[in-house]
Design a protein around this motif. Structure first.
Motif, mmCIF file in Angstrom:
data_model
loop_
_atom_site.group_PDB
_atom_site.id
_atom_site.type_symbol
_atom_site.label_atom_id
_atom_site.label_comp_id
_atom_site.label_asym_id
_atom_site.label_seq_id
_atom_site.Cartn_x
_atom_site.Cartn_y
_atom_site.Cartn_z
ATOM 1 N N GLN A 13 -9.241 -15.739 16.245
ATOM 2 C CA GLN A 13 -8.062 -15.845 15.382
ATOM 3 C C GLN A 13 -8.471 -16.123 13.939
ATOM 4 O O GLN A 13 -7.849 -15.610 13.002
ATOM 5 N N ALA A 14 -9.523 -16.917 13.760
ATOM 6 C CA ALA A 14 -10.004 -17.191 12.404
ATOM 7 C C ALA A 14 -10.472 -15.903 11.736
ATOM 8 O O ALA A 14 -10.174 -15.645 10.561
ATOM 9 N N LEU A 15 -11.210 -15.080 12.479
ATOM 10 C CA LEU A 15 -11.669 -13.803 11.933
ATOM 11 C C LEU A 15 -10.488 -12.887 11.639
ATOM 12 O O LEU A 15 -10.466 -12.191 10.617
ATOM 13 N N ALA A 16 -9.492 -12.897 12.520
ATOM 14 C CA ALA A 16 -8.300 -12.084 12.290
ATOM 15 C C ALA A 16 -7.601 -12.500 10.995
ATOM 16 O O ALA A 16 -7.107 -11.655 10.239
ATOM 17 N N ARG A 17 -7.580 -13.796 10.711
ATOM 18 C CA ARG A 17 -6.975 -14.284 9.464
ATOM 19 C C ARG A 17 -7.754 -13.781 8.247
ATOM 20 O O ARG A 17 -7.168 -13.467 7.207
ATOM 21 N N ALA A 18 -9.080 -13.716 8.396
ATOM 22 C CA ALA A 18 -9.904 -13.203 7.291
ATOM 23 C C ALA A 18 -9.565 -11.749 6.993
ATOM 24 O O ALA A 18 -9.463 -11.340 5.835
ATOM 25 N N PHE A 19 -9.375 -10.955 8.035
ATOM 26 C CA PHE A 19 -8.978 -9.554 7.866
ATOM 27 C C PHE A 19 -7.579 -9.458 7.269
ATOM 28 O O PHE A 19 -7.335 -8.659 6.354
ATOM 29 N N ALA A 20 -6.653 -10.260 7.795
ATOM 30 C CA ALA A 20 -5.263 -10.215 7.323
ATOM 31 C C ALA A 20 -5.155 -10.605 5.860
ATOM 32 O O ALA A 20 -4.348 -10.033 5.111
ATOM 33 N N ARG A 21 -5.970 -11.557 5.440
ATOM 34 C CA ARG A 21 -5.934 -12.025 4.052
ATOM 35 C C ARG A 21 -6.251 -10.888 3.084
ATOM 36 O O ARG A 21 -5.765 -10.854 1.960
ATOM 37 N N LYS A 22 -7.072 -9.933 3.529
ATOM 38 C CA LYS A 22 -7.462 -8.796 2.688
ATOM 39 C C LYS A 22 -6.735 -7.509 3.070
ATOM 40 O O LYS A 22 -7.091 -6.422 2.603
ATOM 41 N N ASP A 23 -5.712 -7.638 3.913
ATOM 42 C CA ASP A 23 -4.908 -6.467 4.342
ATOM 43 C C ASP A 23 -5.771 -5.365 4.956
ATOM 44 O O ASP A 23 -5.559 -4.169 4.719
ATOM 45 N N ILE A 24 -6.753 -5.768 5.757
ATOM 46 C CA ILE A 24 -7.612 -4.814 6.460
ATOM 47 C C ILE A 24 -7.142 -4.712 7.913
ATOM 48 O O ILE A 24 -7.004 -5.733 8.597
ATOM 49 N N ASP A 25 -6.907 -3.505 8.364
ATOM 50 C CA ASP A 25 -6.460 -3.295 9.742
ATOM 51 C C ASP A 25 -7.535 -3.736 10.725
ATOM 52 O O ASP A 25 -8.719 -3.402 10.576
ATOM 53 N N VAL A 26 -7.127 -4.470 11.764
ATOM 54 C CA VAL A 26 -8.059 -4.886 12.801
ATOM 55 C C VAL A 26 -7.319 -4.994 14.136
ATOM 56 O O VAL A 26 -6.174 -5.431 14.185
ATOM 57 N N THR A 27 -7.975 -4.538 15.171
ATOM 58 C CA THR A 27 -7.458 -4.668 16.527
ATOM 59 C C THR A 27 -8.003 -5.943 17.140
ATOM 60 O O THR A 27 -9.158 -6.303 16.893
ATOM 61 N N VAL A 28 -7.189 -6.633 17.938
ATOM 62 C CA VAL A 28 -7.666 -7.815 18.651
ATOM 63 C C VAL A 28 -7.414 -7.619 20.145
ATOM 64 O O VAL A 28 -6.429 -7.000 20.554
ATOM 65 N N ALA A 29 -8.326 -8.127 20.947
ATOM 66 C CA ALA A 29 -8.206 -7.998 22.401
ATOM 67 C C ALA A 29 -8.914 -9.162 23.065
ATOM 68 O O ALA A 29 -9.782 -9.813 22.468
ATOM 69 N N ALA A 59 -12.981 1.191 18.539
ATOM 70 C CA ALA A 59 -13.275 0.938 17.124
ATOM 71 C C ALA A 59 -14.739 1.219 16.821
ATOM 72 O O ALA A 59 -15.598 1.177 17.708
ATOM 73 N N ASP A 60 -15.020 1.497 15.548
ATOM 74 C CA ASP A 60 -16.404 1.748 15.125
ATOM 75 C C ASP A 60 -17.243 0.474 15.154
ATOM 76 O O ASP A 60 -18.420 0.494 15.507
#
Length: 200
Positions: A13-29, A59-60
């Motif tokens: 979730q912390a990593l997801a927040r880092a992506f969200a802060r920069k508006d970068i699309d990311v999948t979580v599972a 994902a790549d």
């Protein structure tokens, strides 16, 4: 470039927040179905999308944020990881060095991901720090990276910069990278002690 985070506990979730802060699309599972993750994913931000493990590994670049031994189950999701970059953010707290066949933890993980380019990274920051804005008092929080594949470091370093961190390449997994691998019940300190003893 597409990204996925496997594992949606504190670090995921912390990593997801880092992506969200920069508006970068990311999948979580995770082991849980995507509908169980979706509310928390949406709460983090619109660029964070929960999917099944099968879909996420398309994902790549895949970031492993699962408890250490669960990497084996994640690796089974694909027969070959050729063309993928796997960022190992796991730590081996409580795992005895002899359980890893004498290898650095990420080299041990790499054996399960046949064909993948594996980079150790994002594992030395606690979840709360990882989730926080990495720009602190005008500087950028450091992320250490290491890999036995020289070509793999550059794109992961670019991602770290995009997320606001300052990447530092420590070299191969069993060299500089060993400084940021947990060993047994310690992280870093035991390694530094070993190095200091060798210098004496």
């Amino acid at each position: 470039m597409s990204y996925a985070i496997i594992g949606f506990g504190a670090v995921g979730q912390a990593l997801a927040r880092a992506f969200a802060r920069k508006d970068i699309d990311v999948t979580v599972a995770s082991r849980r179905p995507p509908e169980a993750l979706a509310p928390q994913a949406r709460a983090i931000g619109p660029t964070v999308v929960a999917k099944s493990l099968r879909d996420a590994v398309e994902a790549d670049t895949i970031i492993l944020a699962v408890p250490f031994w669960e990497h084996r189950e994640v690796a089974k999701a694909l027969p070959s990881w050729e063309g993928k970059t796997v960022i190992d953010a796991t730590n081996t707290f409580g795992v005895l060095p002899e359980e890893l066949d004498g290898l650095p933890s990420s080299a041990f993980v790499a054996k399960a991901f046949t064909g993948a380019k594996l980079v150790k990274g994002f594992n030395h920051l606690v979840a709360a720090t990882l989730a926080a804005d990495p720009i602190v008092e005008g500087g950028h929080r450091v992320v250490f990276l290491s890999s036995d594949d020289e070509d793999a470091i550059a794109p992961v370093a670019a991602l770290a910069k995009q997320l606001g961190f300052a990447p530092v390449n420590l070299g191969k997994l069993n060299e500089g990278g060993a400084l940021v691998h947990a060993r047994g019940r310690t992280w870093g300190q035991l390694i530094f002690q070993d190095l200091f003893k060798k210098e004496q």
